[in-house]
Design a protein around this motif. Structure first.
Motif, PDB file in Angstrom:
ATOM      1  N   ALA A  66       0.849  -1.275   0.169  1.00  0.00           N
ATOM      2  CA  ALA A  66      -0.133  -0.052  -0.070  1.00  0.00           C
ATOM      3  C   ALA A  66       0.789   1.236  -0.145  1.00  0.00           C
ATOM      4  O   ALA A  66       1.826   1.315   0.440  1.00  0.00           O
ATOM      5  CB  ALA A  66      -0.742   0.005   1.120  1.00  0.00           C
ATOM      6  N   ILE A  67       0.352   2.309  -0.666  1.00  0.00           N
ATOM      7  CA  ILE A  67       0.661   3.631  -0.373  1.00  0.00           C
ATOM      8  C   ILE A  67      -0.203   4.408   0.629  1.00  0.00           C
ATOM      9  O   ILE A  67      -1.237   4.535   0.317  1.00  0.00           O
ATOM     10  CB  ILE A  67       1.089   4.286  -1.787  1.00  0.00           C
ATOM     11  N   ILE A  68       0.178   5.025   1.608  1.00  0.00           N
ATOM     12  CA  ILE A  68      -0.383   5.685   2.514  1.00  0.00           C
ATOM     13  C   ILE A  68      -0.345   7.416   1.988  1.00  0.00           C
ATOM     14  O   ILE A  68       0.786   7.907   2.190  1.00  0.00           O
ATOM     15  CB  ILE A  68       0.014   5.293   4.047  1.00  0.00           C
TER      16      ILE A  68
ATOM     17  N   HIS B 266      -5.255  12.953  -5.517  1.00  0.00           N
ATOM     18  CA  HIS B 266      -4.460  11.811  -5.609  1.00  0.00           C
ATOM     19  C   HIS B 266      -4.814  10.863  -6.683  1.00  0.00           C
ATOM     20  O   HIS B 266      -4.199   9.806  -6.716  1.00  0.00           O
ATOM     21  CB  HIS B 266      -4.457  11.105  -4.105  1.00  0.00           C
ATOM     22  N   SER B 267      -5.745  11.273  -7.461  1.00  0.00           N
ATOM     23  CA  SER B 267      -6.270  10.185  -8.525  1.00  0.00           C
ATOM     24  C   SER B 267      -5.187   9.533  -9.213  1.00  0.00           C
ATOM     25  O   SER B 267      -5.059   8.336  -9.730  1.00  0.00           O
ATOM     26  CB  SER B 267      -7.300  10.937  -9.539  1.00  0.00           C
ATOM     27  N   ASP B 268      -4.246  10.343  -9.871  1.00  0.00           N
ATOM     28  CA  ASP B 268      -3.175  10.038 -10.514  1.00  0.00           C
ATOM     29  C   ASP B 268      -2.213   8.820  -9.927  1.00  0.00           C
ATOM     30  O   ASP B 268      -1.651   8.051 -10.332  1.00  0.00           O
ATOM     31  CB  ASP B 268      -1.981  11.327 -11.111  1.00  0.00           C
TER      32      ASP B 268
ATOM     33  N   ILE C 259      -4.142   4.062   0.429  1.00  0.00           N
ATOM     34  CA  ILE C 259      -4.740   4.174   1.798  1.00  0.00           C
ATOM     35  C   ILE C 259      -4.707   5.675   2.092  1.00  0.00           C
ATOM     36  O   ILE C 259      -3.953   6.403   1.845  1.00  0.00           O
ATOM     37  CB  ILE C 259      -3.989   3.584   2.964  1.00  0.00           C
ATOM     38  N   GLN C 260      -5.973   6.321   2.156  1.00  0.00           N
ATOM     39  CA  GLN C 260      -5.896   7.906   2.351  1.00  0.00           C
ATOM     40  C   GLN C 260      -6.425   8.352   3.946  1.00  0.00           C
ATOM     41  O   GLN C 260      -7.313   7.737   4.125  1.00  0.00           O
ATOM     42  CB  GLN C 260      -6.716   8.423   1.311  1.00  0.00           C
ATOM     43  N   SER C 261      -5.675   9.038   4.537  1.00  0.00           N
ATOM     44  CA  SER C 261      -6.111   9.566   6.030  1.00  0.00           C
ATOM     45  C   SER C 261      -6.882  10.772   5.713  1.00  0.00           C
ATOM     46  O   SER C 261      -6.274  11.744   4.989  1.00  0.00           O
ATOM     47  CB  SER C 261      -5.108   9.652   6.838  1.00  0.00           C
ATOM     48  N   VAL C 262      -7.928  11.161   6.158  1.00  0.00           N
ATOM     49  CA  VAL C 262      -8.772  12.327   5.963  1.00  0.00           C
ATOM     50  C   VAL C 262      -9.119  13.030   7.124  1.00  0.00           C
ATOM     51  O   VAL C 262      -9.281  12.642   7.869  1.00  0.00           O
ATOM     52  CB  VAL C 262     -10.075  11.837   4.859  1.00  0.00           C
ATOM     53  N   TYR C 263      -9.521  14.043   6.730  1.00  0.00           N
ATOM     54  CA  TYR C 263     -10.109  15.114   7.742  1.00  0.00           C
ATOM     55  C   TYR C 263     -11.605  15.540   7.576  1.00  0.00           C
ATOM     56  O   TYR C 263     -11.884  16.221   6.453  1.00  0.00           O
ATOM     57  CB  TYR C 263      -9.198  16.582   7.961  1.00  0.00           C
ATOM     58  N   PRO C 264     -12.413  14.838   8.291  1.00  0.00           N
ATOM     59  CA  PRO C 264     -13.875  15.007   7.707  1.00  0.00           C
ATOM     60  C   PRO C 264     -14.434  16.037   7.672  1.00  0.00           C
ATOM     61  O   PRO C 264     -15.313  16.453   6.517  1.00  0.00           O
ATOM     62  CB  PRO C 264     -14.560  14.175   9.086  1.00  0.00           C
ATOM     63  N   VAL C 265     -14.102  17.252   8.444  1.00  0.00           N
ATOM     64  CA  VAL C 265     -14.737  18.700   8.187  1.00  0.00           C
ATOM     65  C   VAL C 265     -14.417  19.245   6.759  1.00  0.00           C
ATOM     66  O   VAL C 265     -15.190  19.766   5.997  1.00  0.00           O
ATOM     67  CB  VAL C 265     -14.420  19.561   9.182  1.00  0.00           C
ATOM     68  N   ALA C 266     -13.090  18.859   6.302  1.00  0.00           N
ATOM     69  CA  ALA C 266     -12.674  19.161   5.029  1.00  0.00           C
ATOM     70  C   ALA C 266     -13.522  18.501   3.934  1.00  0.00           C
ATOM     71  O   ALA C 266     -13.489  19.189   2.933  1.00  0.00           O
ATOM     72  CB  ALA C 266     -11.238  18.929   4.835  1.00  0.00           C
TER      73      ALA C 266
ATOM     74  N   MET D 106     -11.839   9.038  -5.989  1.00  0.00           N
ATOM     75  CA  MET D 106     -10.216   9.286  -6.441  1.00  0.00           C
ATOM     76  C   MET D 106      -9.841   7.739  -6.611  1.00  0.00           C
ATOM     77  O   MET D 106      -8.978   7.265  -6.875  1.00  0.00           O
ATOM     78  CB  MET D 106      -9.522   9.729  -5.500  1.00  0.00           C
ATOM     79  N   ASP D 107     -11.182   6.784  -6.210  1.00  0.00           N
ATOM     80  CA  ASP D 107     -10.824   5.243  -6.261  1.00  0.00           C
ATOM     81  C   ASP D 107      -9.943   4.682  -5.327  1.00  0.00           C
ATOM     82  O   ASP D 107      -9.088   3.713  -5.344  1.00  0.00           O
ATOM     83  CB  ASP D 107     -10.497   4.848  -7.673  1.00  0.00           C
ATOM     84  N   VAL D 108      -9.797   5.645  -4.124  1.00  0.00           N
ATOM     85  CA  VAL D 108      -8.882   5.153  -3.123  1.00  0.00           C
ATOM     86  C   VAL D 108      -9.519   3.550  -2.507  1.00  0.00           C
ATOM     87  O   VAL D 108     -10.906   3.465  -2.405  1.00  0.00           O
ATOM     88  CB  VAL D 108      -8.931   6.202  -1.912  1.00  0.00           C
ATOM     89  N   ASP D 109      -8.624   2.824  -1.939  1.00  0.00           N
ATOM     90  CA  ASP D 109      -9.291   1.535  -1.531  1.00  0.00           C
ATOM     91  C   ASP D 109      -9.511   1.507   0.085  1.00  0.00           C
ATOM     92  O   ASP D 109     -10.590   0.918   0.248  1.00  0.00           O
ATOM     93  CB  ASP D 109      -8.064   0.596  -1.637  1.00  0.00           C
ATOM     94  N   ILE D 110      -8.861   2.272   0.905  1.00  0.00           N
ATOM     95  CA  ILE D 110      -8.997   2.254   2.231  1.00  0.00           C
ATOM     96  C   ILE D 110      -9.046   3.559   2.813  1.00  0.00           C
ATOM     97  O   ILE D 110      -7.998   4.317   2.461  1.00  0.00           O
ATOM     98  CB  ILE D 110      -8.069   1.452   3.203  1.00  0.00           C
ATOM     99  N   VAL D 111      -9.865   4.107   3.538  1.00  0.00           N
ATOM    100  CA  VAL D 111     -10.033   5.542   3.914  1.00  0.00           C
ATOM    101  C   VAL D 111      -9.880   5.433   5.500  1.00  0.00           C
ATOM    102  O   VAL D 111     -10.622   4.606   6.177  1.00  0.00           O
ATOM    103  CB  VAL D 111     -11.430   6.234   3.377  1.00  0.00           C
TER     104      VAL D 111
END
Lengths: 453, 128, 483
Positions: free
Chosen positions: A204-206, A219-221, A234-241, A251-256
Motif C-alpha cells: 500500500a501507499i499511504i 490523488h487520482s493519478d 490508503i488515504q487518511s482524511v479530515y472529515p470537516v474538509a 479518487m478510487d482510493v481503497d481504504i480510507v
C-alpha cells in the motif's frame, strides 16, 4: 458509608450464611498467604464535593483560555449542546457491546447510521463501526492492506501526520514488514518520490488529504499508478474538509481512515477520540473492527445486528483480522448525532466558513513583515507559515499574549525550525484573527529590536 | 448424520472423492451441521498447490469460523464458484452441490492416511 | 424505527454555524472539490433529539436494568465521574499544547492527574511504572506484548511462542499473533484452572511468555500462580497479567508481588469508566523494573521543583503506541473514582463483587450444573446442560431473562464449558436485585421442566424478535446509501 455498595450488615450476614462461610475473608481462601499484597496504601476516600473541587483546582492549572490556532489533526470546533445531552443518556453510555440485539437496537441502529454517514462523507461503500483513533486506524489499514495483497512493504508519503508515522513505525519495526517514507517537496506529495518506491512488493501507499502542512491534493493519478502495480491506496482524511473536498471514493482510493474528533468530540487532552475506516465492499471481510448490518427479525421487521463476527478475536482468536475487542461506540454515536444536527447544508457551510476564515488569516499574516505564507498548494483551514526566526520562540511569546499561535514544524521535521502550521476553525472571529496578527507583529518587532540592540 | 459410502474422510471432517488422479473435496454432513448456517467461504485460487492436511479454504457461519484442510496434496484444478454466491449449498448438499475444490493429486499413496466411511462412522461415534 | 436519513426534510436545520464575519474569499479549484453535497439528513434539533432519545429507549443498560454480563463487569457508573470528566479546564485542552517549547507549564493540571494515577496504579498492582497511553484493554495487551518482544530482542533471546490457557479471552491469542508470536493453548483441568502438568510439558526455551487472567474466566484464582511464574522465569519468559479481572482481587493480592512482569488494567472494569455501548475504553499498562526501559514514550515525570513534564528520552522505548497520552477523559473519571472511594472503598470493591457472585452460586447450584464446584471469585460459570437435555439451551434462558427485564449473563463463553452461563453481578448490586435474579433463574429452570415449549420464540417483550443473523451475513447491508 462505602460509595456505591448497597449490601447492609444484615445482607452480608444473610449471604455469608447462605454460602456457608463465616466471613468475607473466607471467600478468598484460594489466595494463599504467599500471595498477600506487600503493600496497599492509598489515599483515604473523600466526599464528592471535595473531589470535584480538587479537580476544578487542577483544571485551573491548565491554560484553556488561550485563543487557539493549534490544529495538527485535532481541531477546536464547536460542539452543539444537544450532542452531549444525548450521549449523557444512561441508556447509551451505560450499555455494553450489543451482544443481545433484541435489547440493543438503540446502539445498533445508531452505529448503522454512523457507518452510513462515514460512507456518505468519504464516498466509500462500507465502513466499520469505529476504531480507537485516527492514528491506530491508519495502522490497522496498513495491516489490512498486507492481508489483502500478501505483500509486506508499505510506502508512506511524508505529508502524513508525523504522529501517525511514529505509531506505525512502533508497531511494525519488530516484524517482518518494510516501511518506507517518501520526502515531500514544497509541502506536497511528490509524484516522482512516490513512484520511485512503488513496486510489485508494495502492499500500500499511504497518503493524507489535506496533508500535515495543510496542502490539498487530488490523488487520482497516484491511485491509477498504484493500481497498475496491484498496490492499494490508503488515504487518511479530515472529515470537516470533506464537507467540500473531493471524496477519496471518487479518487478510487481503497481504504480510507481518519480522525473523527472534529465531528462533535471535545479535545479532551488527547482522547477519547474517534478512528474510522471505510473501504470497498470487496474488502469488507479483511476489515478489522465491529460491523453492524441490517437484517429482519422473525416477524420480518427491519433490525440491526453485529455481523461478520467470524473475523473477530472472540471467534477467530489467533486468526482474527485484529485483536480489537471494543470500538469507540459512544464516540461514534457522538459523531453521528453531530452530523445529523449539522445536516447536509450546514456541513457544507461549516466547511466554507472554515475555508474563508483561514483565507482571511492567510491574507492578514501575509501582510506582516517577515512572515511568509506558503502558497505552493491550495489549503483548507490549516496552512504553513515561514517565520524569520525559530517558530518555538515566537510561540512562547504569543502564549504570553494569550494565543496558541500554531504548531512549530521543527519538532517533527528536520530543518523546518522556522515554520509553523496555523489552523483556523469556525470558532475564530475576525476580531480574534486581527488580534492574533497584531500580537504576532508586535512579537516580531520586539525580536527585531532585541537583535539590533 | 449422513456419511457417503464411497468417500474417504479426514479427522477434521473433510471428504475426498478420488477419480483416477483427480479428486473432488468437500466437508462432511457432520461438519456442516456443527458449523450451522454457512455464510461465507474463502476459496483457494486455481493452480494453487496444496499439501495434505494443510489449509485449503476457510469457512464461516454466523458464530463460528474454521479452516478446511486438504485431504490430499495436489494442484487446484477448479473451485466451486457457486459457493461464493450461495454458501448455503454446503448445508443443503455437502457431498454434491457443496463440493469445495477439484484437485489434481500428486501422491495417491496419501489415501492410506484417510478413513473409510466405516472408520469415519466409528470415529464420529467415539468422539461422541 | 425509521432511520435518521428517512426523517430528513429539505432545508430543515438543527444547528446554526458561527457567523461568517470575514469576506468569502476562500477559493479552491473545482478539481479538488466534491461533486455532490454530503447527504447528511436535514432535521431540526428537536427531530434529532427525539430520534436519539427514542433509540436510546430500545437499549438495556446498567441505569435501567440488572446487567450481569460475565467477564464484562457491568457495574454502576457514578454520575459524579461523568461530571468530573466534563470540567472545561480538561475537556477543552488541546493535546499538542505540552509539545510546544516549555509547553508543559500550560497543562500542569492534566499531567498531575496522569502522574498521580500512575503512582496509585503502581501501589494497587505492585508494578514499578505505568503508561496511561493504551486506548483499550486489547490495545494494552498489544503494548505489553510488544514490550515483551523488545525485552527478548534486547537480550538476544530467540523466542517464538506465547502460552495462553484455553479459557482466555480471544484478545490474548489474537494479540500474540499480531505481535509476531505463535500461541500454545493449554487446557483447563478438572478444577477449572490451567492444567499444571500440561503447562510444564509445554515450557521450553522458545517460550517468550505466558498471558494469564487471574482469576481466570471461570472466576477461579490459580493458587499455583507463584510456581507457574517461577517456571516461566526459568526460561527467561515474561509473565503477562491480563487485568480483566483485577476487580476481583483489589487489595487482596497484587500481580507484581506474585511474579507478573507486565499487565494491563481495563479502567471500565476496575474503575467503572462507562462501557459506552462498546467503548471507548482505556487500558493502562504496568511493568516491573525488568520491562521499564521499554515503556512507550512519552512518560510523565515529576521534576525536582515539583512540576510535571513529558519525557521522550528513553533509548530502549518501543516508541509511540498512541497519538497522545491515553484516553484522558476516561482516565480522569478513574482518577475521580479512586479519590472518592479511597483505600477502604477500593478494598470493598473486591469484597462485595466476590460476596455477590458466591451468593448467586450458592442459591442456584442445586438447579444449574456447576462445572467447577468450589468457591468462586467475582463471577460464577454455570452450565445449562441439565436444561439443555430438556431442550432449553443457554440462549433460551438468556432470552427468557430479557422478558423478565434482566440483561442476560454471558452465554457460550468461556468456550471451555458447554452451554455456559457466566454471571458477574458486580459489587454495586444489592441483595434485593440478586434475589430477584435468582428467582427468575429458578423459574426458568422450573419452566424448562414443566413447559419447555414456552421458550420457543422468546423474547416477546422486546422491540424486535430474534433477528435473522444468517441473512445479515449472507446479504450484507451495512450502509443505507448503497443498500
Amino acid at each position: 458509608m462505602i460509595p456505591y455498595i448497597s449490601n447492609t450488615d444484615a445482607d452480608i450476614q444473610h449471604m455469608l450464611n447462605t454460602i456457608g462461610v463465616k466471613s468475607i475473608d473466607d471467600l478468598f481462601a484460594d489466595i494463599k498467604p504467599q500471595h498477600y499484597p506487600q503493600s496497599f496504601n492509598l489515599p483515604d476516600g473523600r466526599s464528592e464535593y471535595d473531589v470535584l473541587e480538587h479537580i476544578k483546582h487542577l483544571a485551573r492549572k491548565n491554560s484553556v483560555d488561550l485563543v487557539s490556532f493549534l490544529g495538527g489533526g485535532y481541531y477546536d470546533h464547536y460542539v452543539p449542546s444537544a450532542v452531549d445531552a444525548m450521549i449523557s443518556r444512561g441508556e447509551f453510555y451505560t450499555a455494553y457491546t450489543p451482544y443481545q440485539p433484541e435489547v440493543a437496537q438503540g446502539t445498533l441502529q445508531a452505529l448503522y447510521e454512523f457507518q452510513s454517514s462515514i460512507c456518505a462523507l468519504t464516498g466509500m461503500e462500507v465502513s466499520n463501526a469505529s476504531l480507537y483513533d485516527g492514528g491506530t486506524a491508519l495502522y490497522e489499514a496498513a495491516m489490512m492492506s498486507i492481508r489483502i495483497t500478501r505483500r509486506n512493504k508499505i510506502v508512506m508519503d511524508g505529508g502524513v501526520s508525523p504522529i501517525y508515522r511514529k505509531i506505525i513505525d512502533t508497531y511494525t519495526k519488530n516484524l517482518n514488514y518494510k516501511f518506507v517514507e517518501t520526502q515531500v517537496v514544497h509541502g506536497q506529495s511528490s509524484r516522482d518520490e512516490i513512484f520511485k518506491h512503488l513496486d510489485k512488493d508494495t502492499s500500500a501507499i499511504i497518503l493524507q488529504n489535506p496533508n500535515f502542512f495543510g496542502a490539498i491534493d487530488d490523488h487520482s493519478d497516484i491511485v491509477a499508478r498504484a493500481h497498475e502495480l496491484g498496490i492499494l491506496v490508503i488515504q487518511s482524511v479530515y472529515p470537516v474538509a470533506l464537507g467540500i473536498l473531493k471524496t477519496p471514493g471518487s479518487m478510487d482510493v481503497d481504504i480510507v481512515t481518519g480522525e473523527g474528533q472534529c465531528l462533535g468530540l471535545p479535545l479532551n487532552f488527547g482522547g477519547p477520540y474517534l478512528g474510522f475506516m471505510a473501504t470497498k465492499k470487496k474488502y469488507i471481510r479483511k476489515m478489522p473492527g465491529r460491523i453492524v448490518g441490517q437484517t429482519v427479525d422473525q416477524k420480518g421487521q427491519r433490525c440491526f445486528v453485529n455481523t461478520l463476527q467470524a473475523r473477530e478475536q472472540h471467534i477467530r482468536r489467533d486468526k482474527a483480522t485484529s485483536n480489537i475487542c471494543t470500538n469507540v461506540s459512544l464516540c461514534a454515536l457522538q459523531a453521528q448525532i453531530y452530523m445529523a444536527l449539522v445536516g447536509r447544508q450546514g456541513f457544507k457551510e461549516l466547511a466554507m466558513t472554515n475555508l474563508h476564515k483561514a483565507e482571511y488569516a492567510r491574507q492578514s499574516l501575509d501582510k506582516i513583515d517577515g512572515v511568509k505564507v506558503m502558497r505552493s498548494s491550495p489549503t483548507f483551514n490549516e496552512f504553513t507559515v515561514e517565520l524569520p526566526v525559530d517558530a518555538s520562540t515566537i510561540m512562547d511569546r504569543m502564549i504570553e499574549r494569550g494565543f496558541a499561535a500554531g504548531f512549530p514544524l521543527g519538532r517533527y521535521y528536520g530543518g523546518m525550525d522556522n515554520y509553523m502550521i496555523v489552523a483556523v476553525t469556525e470558532k475564530r472571529t475576525r476580531q480574534d484573527i486581527d488580534n492574533y496578527c497584531a500580537a504576532l507583529k508586535d512579537v516580531l518587532t520586539g525580536l527585531t529590536a532585541e537583535v539590533t540592540t | 448424520m449422513e456419511i457417503e459410502e464411497h468417500l474417504l474422510y479426514t479427522k477434521e471432517h473433510e471428504w475426498v472423492n478420488i477419480d483416477g488422479d483427480e479428486a473432488y473435496v468437500g466437508i462432511s454432513d457432520y461438519a456442516q451441521n456443527s458449523l450451522g448456517d454457512i455464510t461465507f467461504i474463502e476459496l483457494p485460487s486455481v493452480d494453487d498447490e496444496v499439501e495434505q492436511f494443510e489449509e485449503l479454504a476457510s469457512i464461516e457461519s454466523v458464530k463460528a469460523a474454521s479452516d478446511i484442510f486438504s485431504p490430499m496434496s495436489g494442484r487446484i484444478l477448479e473451485v466451486n464458484e457457486e459457493l461464493e454466491e450461495n454458501p448455503g449449498l454446503i448445508n443443503k448438499s455437502p457431498y454434491e452441490k457443496g463440493w469445495v475444490a477439484r484437485i489434481s493429486l500428486s501422491d495417491l499413496e496419501e489415501k492410506n492416511n484417510l478413513m473409510t466411511s466405516e472408520e469415519y462412522e466409528k470415529f464420529l461415534e467415539s468422539a461422541g | 424505527m425509521s432511520l435518521v436519513f428517512e426523517k430528513s426534510v429539505d432545508q430543515r436545520r438543527g444547528y446554526k454555524n458561527p457567523a461568517l464575519d470575514v469576506p468569502a474569499a476562500g477559493k479552491i479549484d473545482a478539481k479538488y472539490l466534491r461533486s455532490e453535497d454530503c447527504p447528511f439528513p436535514e432535521m431540526s434539533e428537536l427531530d434529532v433529539v427525539r430520534h436519539y432519545t427514542q433509540l436510546s429507549k430500545l437499549n438495556f443498560s446498567i441505569d435501567t436494568h440488572f446487567y450481569p454480563l460475565g467477564s464484562c463487569t457491568m457495574k454502576y457508573n457514578p454520575k459524579f465521574c461523568e461530571a468530573s470528566a466534563r470540567v472545561p479546564g480538561f475537556a477543552n485542552l488541546h493535546p499538542l499544547l505540552p509539545q510546544l517549547k516549555d509547553g508543559e507549564r500550560l497543562t500542569q493540571g492534566a499531567l498531575e492527574v496522569l502522574y498521580d494515577l500512575e503512582q496509585w496504579m503502581c501501589e494497587m498492582t505492585g508494578m514499578a511504572s505505568f503508561t496511561m497511553q493504551p486506548l483499550a484493554g486489547a490495545h494494552g495487551e498489544l503494548t505489553g506484548v510488544m514490550m515483551m518482544a523488545a525485552y527478548h530482542k534486547a537480550k538476544g533471546n530467540k523466542k517464538r511462542y506465547i502460552i495462553v490457557p484455553d479459557s482466555a479471552h480471544g484478545t490474548n491469542p489474537a494479540t500474540a499473533r499480531i505481535a509476531g508470536y505463535d500461541t500454545i493453548s493449554i487446557p483447563s483441568d478438572e478444577n477449572g484452572v490451567m492444567d499444571f502438568e500440561v503447562l510444564k510439558s509445554k515450557i521450553n526455551d522458545e517460550v517468550a511468555g505466558l498471558m494469564l487472567t487471574c482469576p481466570n474466566t471461570h472466576g477461579l484464582f490459580n493458587s499455583d500462580i507463584d510456581k507457574i511464574a517461577q517456571m516461566i522465569h526459568d526460561v527467561d519468559g515474561i509473565m503477562y497479567y491480563d487485568g480483566a479481572n483485577l476487580n476481583a482481587i483489589l487489595g487482596r493480592c497484587r500481580p507484581g508481588d506474585i511474579g507478573f512482569d507486565v499487565m494491563h488494567i481495563n479502567t471500565h472494569k476496575t474503575f467503572t469508566t462507562p462501557h459506552g455501548g462498546g467503548g471507548p475504553g482505556a487500558g493502562p499498562v504496568g511493568v516491573n523494573k525488568k520491562l521499564e526501559p521499554f515503556l512507550p514514550v512519552s512518560r510523565v515525570v515529576k521534576k525536582s521543583d515539583g512540576t510535571f513534564a513529558l519525557d521522550y528520552d528513553y533509548e530502549d522505548s518501543i516508541g509511540y503506541i498512541a497519538s497522545f497520552y491515553g484516553n484522558f477523559a476516561l482516565l480522569l473519571r478513574a482518577y475521580a473514582y479512586i479519590l472518592l472511594l479511597g483505600e477502604e472503598g477500593l478494598r470493598a470493591v473486591s469484597d462485595h463483587a466476590v460476596l455477590n457472585a458466591n451468593y448467586i452460586k450458592a442459591c442456584l447450584k442445586d438447579k444449574f450444573h456447576l462445572p467447577f464446584d468450589r468457591l468462586c471469585m467475582h463471577e460464577v460459570v454455570f452450565s445449562a446442560k441439565k436444561q439443555a437435555e430438556r431442550g432449553v439451551h443457554a440462549v433460551d434462558i438468556a432470552k427468557y431473562l430479557i422478558d423478565q427485564g434482566i440483561h442476560p449473563p454471558t452465554v457460550y463463553f468461556p468456550l471451555t464449558v458447554k452451554e455456559s452461563v457466566m454471571v458477574e453481578p458486580t459489587e454495586t448490586e444489592s441483595r434485593t436485585t440478586l434475589d430477584e435474579f435468582i428467582e427468575c433463574m429458578l423459574q426458568a429452570d422450573l419452566e424448562s421442566q414443566e413447559n419447555p415449549g414456552m421458550f420457543h420464540g422468546l423474547p416477546k417483550t422486546t422491540p424486535i424478535s430474534r433477528p435473522d443473523e444468517v441473512k445479515a451475513a449472507r446479504e450484507l447491508n451495512t450502509n443505507y446509501f448503497t443498500q
